[in-house]
Design a protein around this motif. Structure first.
Motif, PDB file in Angstrom:
ATOM      1  N   ALA A 189      21.144  19.719 -26.818  1.00 14.86           N
ATOM      2  CA  ALA A 189      20.634  18.406 -26.429  1.00 14.86           C
ATOM      3  C   ALA A 189      21.770  17.409 -26.333  1.00 14.86           C
ATOM      4  O   ALA A 189      22.774  17.506 -27.041  1.00 14.86           O
ATOM      5  CB  ALA A 189      19.591  17.921 -27.436  1.00 14.86           C
ATOM      6  N   ALA A 212      18.181  13.627 -23.460  1.00 15.72           N
ATOM      7  CA  ALA A 212      17.232  12.659 -23.995  1.00 15.72           C
ATOM      8  C   ALA A 212      17.382  11.321 -23.278  1.00 15.72           C
ATOM      9  O   ALA A 212      18.484  10.836 -23.062  1.00 15.72           O
ATOM     10  CB  ALA A 212      17.444  12.484 -25.484  1.00 15.72           C
ATOM     11  N   SER A 253      19.571  17.465 -12.371  1.00 11.31           N
ATOM     12  CA  SER A 253      18.285  17.226 -13.006  1.00 11.31           C
ATOM     13  C   SER A 253      17.150  17.897 -12.244  1.00 11.31           C
ATOM     14  O   SER A 253      17.125  17.913 -11.011  1.00 11.31           O
ATOM     15  CB  SER A 253      18.023  15.717 -13.091  1.00 11.31           C
ATOM     16  N   TRP A 279      12.464  13.100 -21.793  1.00 14.62           N
ATOM     17  CA  TRP A 279      13.578  14.010 -21.533  1.00 14.62           C
ATOM     18  C   TRP A 279      13.762  14.275 -20.044  1.00 14.62           C
ATOM     19  O   TRP A 279      12.797  14.242 -19.280  1.00 14.62           O
ATOM     20  CB  TRP A 279      13.335  15.362 -22.216  1.00 14.62           C
ATOM     21  N   LYS A 280      15.010  14.572 -19.688  1.00 15.62           N
ATOM     22  CA  LYS A 280      15.317  15.242 -18.433  1.00 15.62           C
ATOM     23  C   LYS A 280      15.823  16.635 -18.778  1.00 15.62           C
ATOM     24  O   LYS A 280      16.408  16.849 -19.848  1.00 15.62           O
ATOM     25  CB  LYS A 280      16.383  14.492 -17.636  1.00 15.62           C
ATOM     26  N   LEU A 281      15.594  17.585 -17.878  1.00 11.66           N
ATOM     27  CA  LEU A 281      16.113  18.939 -18.064  1.00 11.66           C
ATOM     28  C   LEU A 281      17.247  19.136 -17.067  1.00 11.66           C
ATOM     29  O   LEU A 281      17.036  19.083 -15.852  1.00 11.66           O
ATOM     30  CB  LEU A 281      15.022  19.987 -17.848  1.00 11.66           C
ATOM     31  N   SER A 321       8.990  11.317 -27.322  1.00 15.18           N
ATOM     32  CA  SER A 321      10.307  11.386 -26.687  1.00 15.18           C
ATOM     33  C   SER A 321      10.187  11.626 -25.180  1.00 15.18           C
ATOM     34  O   SER A 321       9.210  12.218 -24.706  1.00 15.18           O
ATOM     35  CB  SER A 321      11.153  12.495 -27.321  1.00 15.18           C
ATOM     36  N   LEU A 343      22.325  13.216 -26.422  1.00 20.77           N
ATOM     37  CA  LEU A 343      21.721  11.926 -26.740  1.00 20.77           C
ATOM     38  C   LEU A 343      22.616  10.756 -26.367  1.00 20.77           C
ATOM     39  O   LEU A 343      22.362   9.618 -26.753  1.00 20.77           O
ATOM     40  CB  LEU A 343      21.384  11.843 -28.233  1.00 20.77           C
ATOM     41  N   CYS A 372      20.683   8.144 -24.601  1.00 22.56           N
ATOM     42  CA  CYS A 372      19.328   7.995 -25.119  1.00 22.56           C
ATOM     43  C   CYS A 372      19.144   6.669 -25.850  1.00 22.56           C
ATOM     44  O   CYS A 372      20.013   6.236 -26.619  1.00 22.56           O
ATOM     45  CB  CYS A 372      19.015   9.144 -26.073  1.00 22.56           C
ATOM     46  N   ALA A 376      13.659   8.107 -27.378  1.00 21.85           N
ATOM     47  CA  ALA A 376      13.038   8.879 -28.441  1.00 21.85           C
ATOM     48  C   ALA A 376      12.778   8.004 -29.657  1.00 21.85           C
ATOM     49  O   ALA A 376      13.572   7.108 -29.973  1.00 21.85           O
ATOM     50  CB  ALA A 376      13.921  10.071 -28.829  1.00 21.85           C
ATOM     51  N   MET A 382      18.938  19.785 -22.594  1.00 22.78           N
ATOM     52  CA  MET A 382      17.898  18.771 -22.744  1.00 22.78           C
ATOM     53  C   MET A 382      18.585  17.410 -22.871  1.00 22.78           C
ATOM     54  O   MET A 382      19.330  17.165 -23.828  1.00 22.78           O
ATOM     55  CB  MET A 382      17.042  19.067 -23.965  1.00 22.78           C
ATOM     56  N   VAL A 440      17.668  20.543 -29.908  1.00 23.90           N
ATOM     57  CA  VAL A 440      16.263  20.172 -30.041  1.00 23.90           C
ATOM     58  C   VAL A 440      15.468  21.466 -30.140  1.00 23.90           C
ATOM     59  O   VAL A 440      15.653  22.397 -29.346  1.00 23.90           O
ATOM     60  CB  VAL A 440      15.770  19.296 -28.866  1.00 23.90           C
TER      61      VAL A 440
END
Length: 436
Positions: free
Chosen positions: A349, A417, A270, A404-406, A402, A351, A354, A420, A415, A310
């Protein structure tokens, strides 16, 4: 006698003798001891060259000269506002009083008028890194340098006129900033907080700006890391980072540290963030969770390939590139390879971790939702490398807000999530509107 002549070193005046100075309409009697206290100056120059019983006539303000007399007699100069400060400095230059000039330059306060309201700002309140040098320091330095340089180089009869410092900004906002600098806690609406951040940028209170930027710093007990939640628009690109890859292999008797899993079926590192100035003392950067608080992020579920993307557009896309492009390029990842149709950034992405709400209803299992829905929508197939866009069965969700972490792994990005809120169509979006 011309008061603009350069001073020549003279001996001190007799300490016990009184000397007469007519300043404007007021006569002052000052001892040689006081006149010698900040010398050489124009007073010692004059009475060294003329009859000590004569009167020196000076066409200046007697009110300002009262402050100078206090200084010569050893008292603290009690300046009330920016007008007194400016005029006192001009006369300190005019009378060639070096010690008074230094005292005013190194005053403990900034004297300024903001929007018609007078402020006496202690320099210690804005002396921290990030808040200094600031607008007032640069303004005062310019005042000192300009007045002295013009008067000395042009050999003027008197210093040039100088207006007192005036700032055409909100005095109420400035009072709020001073209250926060003094340790006060204000109950700020989002609109007022935004206005105060703009004021910080104007005055170059960059550390205070970061203190006002809305964010959350929390310990994640599941991942055992400290995380920071902050708006994408408030992130400074210079302070995002990724841990350097380890080059040494562990010894045989040491177990390999298990990487934390941020997304299903893959290990992702991350992106981290350390806020400028306010996080300067911490020894580590926190895991970054960034917020996209508008409708410029859209989820696309492609049913056949069971993939999620996304799509980011508009101002959010510009800010995303500004924040992450440099960091990703350092890890051999080009954002341009993820651009579609010229103006949309499409990223894979995840999820699986998430907390998702669709049309205000919690969605507990994203995969099951996609499988169970009778998908009649046609969405762009972002898995197809063809230049010509193709439509395939899927689901499109517009994200209203929303988190997010990258994630980065082996020259790829994901991406991830965190949370969201989404709407599935125009009708559902209309339900989110409030009556005015």
């Amino acid at each position: 006698m011309s008061l603009s002549l350069s001073l020549k070193p003279k001996g001190p005046l007799p300490p016990e003798q009184m000397f007469s100075l007519q300043v404007g309409t007021k006569l002052f009697q000052i001892s040689g001891y006081s006149l010698n206290s900040d010398s050489p100056n124009l007073f010692t120059q004059y009475f060294s060259e003329n009859d000590a019983s004569s009167t020196l006539f000076i066409d200046r303000s007697p009110q300002v000269f009262n402050l100078i007399v206090d200084h010569l007699r050893g008292y603290t100069v009690n300046i009330q506002d920016e007008t007194q400060f400016t005029f006192c400095f001009l006369d300190a230059v005019y009378f060639r009083l070096p010690r008074l000039q230094d005292l005013l330059k190194n005053s403990d306060y900034y004297y300024v008028c903001v929007g018609g309201r007078h402020f006496k700002l202690p320099k210690t309140l804005v002396s921290q890194t990030g808040n200094f040098p600031n607008y007032f320091e640069m303004t005062c330095s310019s005042l000192f340098d300009d007045v002295q340089a013009i008067y000395q180089t042009m050999n003027l009869a008197r210093p040039p006129p100088q207006s007192p410092p005036y700032v055409n900004r909100s005095p109420e906002f400035f009072a709020d900033l001073i209250g926060i600098l003094r340790g006060g806690v204000l109950d700020l609406t989002p609109e007022r907080r935004k206005s105060l951040i703009q004021e910080c940028r104007y005055y170059r209170f960059l550390r205070l700006e970061q203190q006002l930027v809305p964010c959350q710093v929390k310990w994640n007990p599941i991942l055992q890391v400290e995380e920071i939640v902050i708006n994408l628009s408030d992130i400074k690109a210079k302070f995002v980072s990724l841990p350097q890859p380890e080059v040494s292999s562990p010894s045989a008797d040491e177990p390999t540290a298990k990487k934390r899993r941020l997304a299903a079926n893959c290990d992702w590192e991350s992106v981290k963030y350390r806020r400028p100035f306010v996080d300067a003392d911490i020894t580590f950067a926190r895991e970054l969770i960034f917020q996209i608080a508008n409708l410029e992020a859209t989820l696309f579920f492609i049913k056949n390939s069971k993939t999620i993307h996304v799509a980011i557009s508009g101002q959010t896309l510009s800010k995303f590139k500004m924040v992450f492009q440099r960091l990703l390029k350092e890890h051999n990842i080009e954002i341009s390879t993820y651009m579609k149709r010229g103006s949309i950034l499409v990223l894979p992405a995840c999820l699986s971790l998430c907390s998702l709400q669709v049309n205000s209803v919690p969605c507990r299992n994203v995969s099951a939702m996609v499988e169970e829905l009778q998908l009649t929508d046609q969405v762009l197939d972002f898995n197809n490398p063809s230049i010509i866009p193709q439509l395939v069965p899927g689901l499109k969700l517009d994200l209203t807000k929303s988190l997010w972490k990258l994630g980065v792994s082996e020259k790829k990005i994901m991406m991830i999530a965190v949370k969201a809120d989404a709407v599935s169509g125009l009708k559902e979006y209309h339900k989110t509107l409030e009556y005015i």
